[in-house]
Design a protein around this motif. Structure first.
Motif, PDB file in Angstrom:
ATOM      1  N   ASP A   1      -8.611   8.254   0.781  1.00  0.00           N
ATOM      2  CA  ASP A   1     -10.108   8.729   1.048  1.00  0.00           C
ATOM      3  C   ASP A   1     -10.134   9.160   2.355  1.00  0.00           C
ATOM      4  O   ASP A   1     -11.348   9.461   3.059  1.00  0.00           O
TER       5      ASP A   1
ATOM      6  N   ARG B   1      -1.084  -7.790  -4.306  1.00  0.00           N
ATOM      7  CA  ARG B   1      -2.031  -6.957  -4.430  1.00  0.00           C
ATOM      8  C   ARG B   1      -1.311  -5.327  -4.006  1.00  0.00           C
ATOM      9  O   ARG B   1      -0.980  -5.346  -3.042  1.00  0.00           O
TER      10      ARG B   1
ATOM     11  N   ASP C   1     -10.179  -4.598   3.189  1.00  0.00           N
ATOM     12  CA  ASP C   1     -10.601  -5.815   2.691  1.00  0.00           C
ATOM     13  C   ASP C   1      -9.460  -6.605   2.049  1.00  0.00           C
ATOM     14  O   ASP C   1      -9.511  -7.933   2.366  1.00  0.00           O
ATOM     15  N   SER C   2      -8.266  -6.235   1.741  1.00  0.00           N
ATOM     16  CA  SER C   2      -7.145  -6.743   1.243  1.00  0.00           C
ATOM     17  C   SER C   2      -6.219  -7.095   2.486  1.00  0.00           C
ATOM     18  O   SER C   2      -5.568  -8.590   2.165  1.00  0.00           O
TER      19      SER C   2
ATOM     20  N   SER D   1      -6.420   4.232  -5.405  1.00  0.00           N
ATOM     21  CA  SER D   1      -6.900   2.895  -5.174  1.00  0.00           C
ATOM     22  C   SER D   1      -6.727   2.574  -3.460  1.00  0.00           C
ATOM     23  O   SER D   1      -7.299   1.629  -3.111  1.00  0.00           O
ATOM     24  N   ALA D   2      -5.844   3.205  -3.010  1.00  0.00           N
ATOM     25  CA  ALA D   2      -5.679   2.879  -1.437  1.00  0.00           C
ATOM     26  C   ALA D   2      -6.665   3.517  -0.394  1.00  0.00           C
ATOM     27  O   ALA D   2      -6.195   4.294   0.281  1.00  0.00           O
ATOM     28  N   THR D   3      -7.896   3.232  -0.738  1.00  0.00           N
ATOM     29  CA  THR D   3      -8.896   3.604   0.264  1.00  0.00           C
ATOM     30  C   THR D   3      -8.865   2.675   1.519  1.00  0.00           C
ATOM     31  O   THR D   3      -8.622   1.484   1.454  1.00  0.00           O
TER      32      THR D   3
ATOM     33  N   LEU E   1      -1.909  -1.266  -3.933  1.00  0.00           N
ATOM     34  CA  LEU E   1      -3.049  -0.323  -3.803  1.00  0.00           C
ATOM     35  C   LEU E   1      -2.423   1.056  -3.838  1.00  0.00           C
ATOM     36  O   LEU E   1      -1.548   1.204  -2.670  1.00  0.00           O
TER      37      LEU E   1
ATOM     38  N   SER F   1     -11.685   1.314   2.878  1.00  0.00           N
ATOM     39  CA  SER F   1     -12.205  -0.072   2.659  1.00  0.00           C
ATOM     40  C   SER F   1     -11.488  -1.041   1.743  1.00  0.00           C
ATOM     41  O   SER F   1     -11.360  -2.197   2.197  1.00  0.00           O
ATOM     42  N   ALA F   2     -10.761  -0.715   0.765  1.00  0.00           N
ATOM     43  CA  ALA F   2     -10.093  -1.386  -0.258  1.00  0.00           C
ATOM     44  C   ALA F   2      -8.849  -1.954   0.695  1.00  0.00           C
ATOM     45  O   ALA F   2      -8.574  -3.138   0.640  1.00  0.00           O
ATOM     46  N   VAL F   3      -8.076  -1.147   1.477  1.00  0.00           N
ATOM     47  CA  VAL F   3      -6.955  -1.669   2.324  1.00  0.00           C
ATOM     48  C   VAL F   3      -7.624  -2.558   3.562  1.00  0.00           C
ATOM     49  O   VAL F   3      -6.972  -3.672   3.315  1.00  0.00           O
TER      50      VAL F   3
ATOM     51  N   VAL G   1       0.953  -1.385  -0.193  1.00  0.00           N
ATOM     52  CA  VAL G   1      -0.048   0.006   0.094  1.00  0.00           C
ATOM     53  C   VAL G   1       0.862   1.179  -0.143  1.00  0.00           C
ATOM     54  O   VAL G   1       2.026   1.428   0.732  1.00  0.00           O
TER      55      VAL G   1
END
Length: 305
Positions: free
Chosen positions: A195, A151, A165-166, A157-159, A153, A161-163, A128
């Protein structure tokens, strides 16, 4: 342990436990704060960096005398696990001469360290890059080549929620992101992502925390003691959730100096080293530049993996 203001070091090994009286907890607190202040000054390339690095050497000897006392001569030759009393979780342990040239890890308790030995490893890697880093997370492209299936981020894309989840159940996560420690409410301590903040509260929503986690920025290893035994902070939240090994900084660090340290750290991790051994190898590979030396001394390995 702290008994009425006196520190006592318990050395466990060779089938026995020995107790040694060290220094006063008030003296330890002063020495720790002086060391942390000097490391912070060196993070910003102090004009008299060589003198500051020499001061760290003096402070390391002072810390060893007050924290370990005679116990420093009875640690044997192998790796060491340090279980500090609550108020000493901010100690830059690598400054102590008895620990400087050996792998050492820090654990919030002996039981937490033993539990981390049994944590399953997980699978996959996550890299990340958060916003606002002086180097733009320059180690991440290098790590991407080391971990070609990771993966990644970054760049929007390093939001949070995405982080989050990953991270769930991954074997290794490296999060290059600025962090903030909230002394007034450590559960709101956070990593800055594209974000907004990812807080300790958010991490507690993980079903399974990453097996290993590297946090290269901004004092992300800082903890606040609450009561006799409880610790609050980002790393304290992750260990009970299944993270078996963490590398994090105790004070704000110099971003450019962190990059080669992190590359060396991951080279050792990929070779099969534990976090403690990998950090030890990365420190030994650090060049003689005072800022890079101070940066390497600012990191700590937590847990057993």
């Amino acid at each position: 342990m702290d008994l009425d203001g006196d520190l006592h070091a318990l050395v466990c090994g060779d089938g026995r436990v020995r107790r040694f009286r060290a220094g006063r907890s008030s003296s330890a607190a002063n020495a720790v704060e002086s060391a942390r202040l000097t490391l912070r000054r060196l993070a910003y390339e102090c004009a008299d960096a060589d003198r500051m690095l020499a001061r760290l050497t003096t402070l390391g000897a002072r810390l060893e005398a007050v924290l370990l006392g005679p116990a420093a001569r009875h640690l044997g030759d192998g790796p060491v696990v340090v279980v500090p009393t609550g108020g000493l979780h901010g100690v830059p342990w690598a400054l102590l001469p008895a620990l400087a040239d050996r792998p050492h890890a820090v654990a919030p308790s002996a039981s937490a360290w033993l539990n981390s030995l049994a944590v399953p490893a997980g699978s996959g890697e996550v890299l990340v890059r958060g916003p606002g880093l002086a180097t733009l997370g320059a180690e991440v492209p290098v790590l991407t080549r080391m971990y070609p299936s990771a993966r990644v981020l970054e760049d929007g894309s390093a939001t949070a929620s995405a982080v989050l989840d990953s991270l769930n159940g991954t074997a290794l996560a490296h999060i290059a992101a600025h962090g903030t420690f909230r002394a007034d409410n450590p559960l709101f301590s956070a990593l800055a992502l594209d974000d907004g903040p990812l807080t300790v509260y958010d991490f507690e929503r993980l079903g399974r925390a990453p097996h290993r986690l590297v946090l290269p920025s901004c004092g992300s290893g800082r903890l606040l003691p609450v009561g006799a035994d409880e610790l609050l902070g980002l790393t304290a939240a992750l260990l009970p959730l299944g993270t078996a090994g963490i590398v994090a900084s105790l004070v704000p660090v110099n971003d450019p100096a962190t990059v080669p340290l992190m590359v060396s750290l991951h080279e050792a991790l990929r070779a099969g080293a534990t976090c403690a051994d990998a950090l030890h190898r990365a420190r030994r590979a650090t060049c003689a530049d005072p800022v890079r030396q101070a940066t390497a001394l600012s990191f700590v390995a937590l847990g057993a993996a």
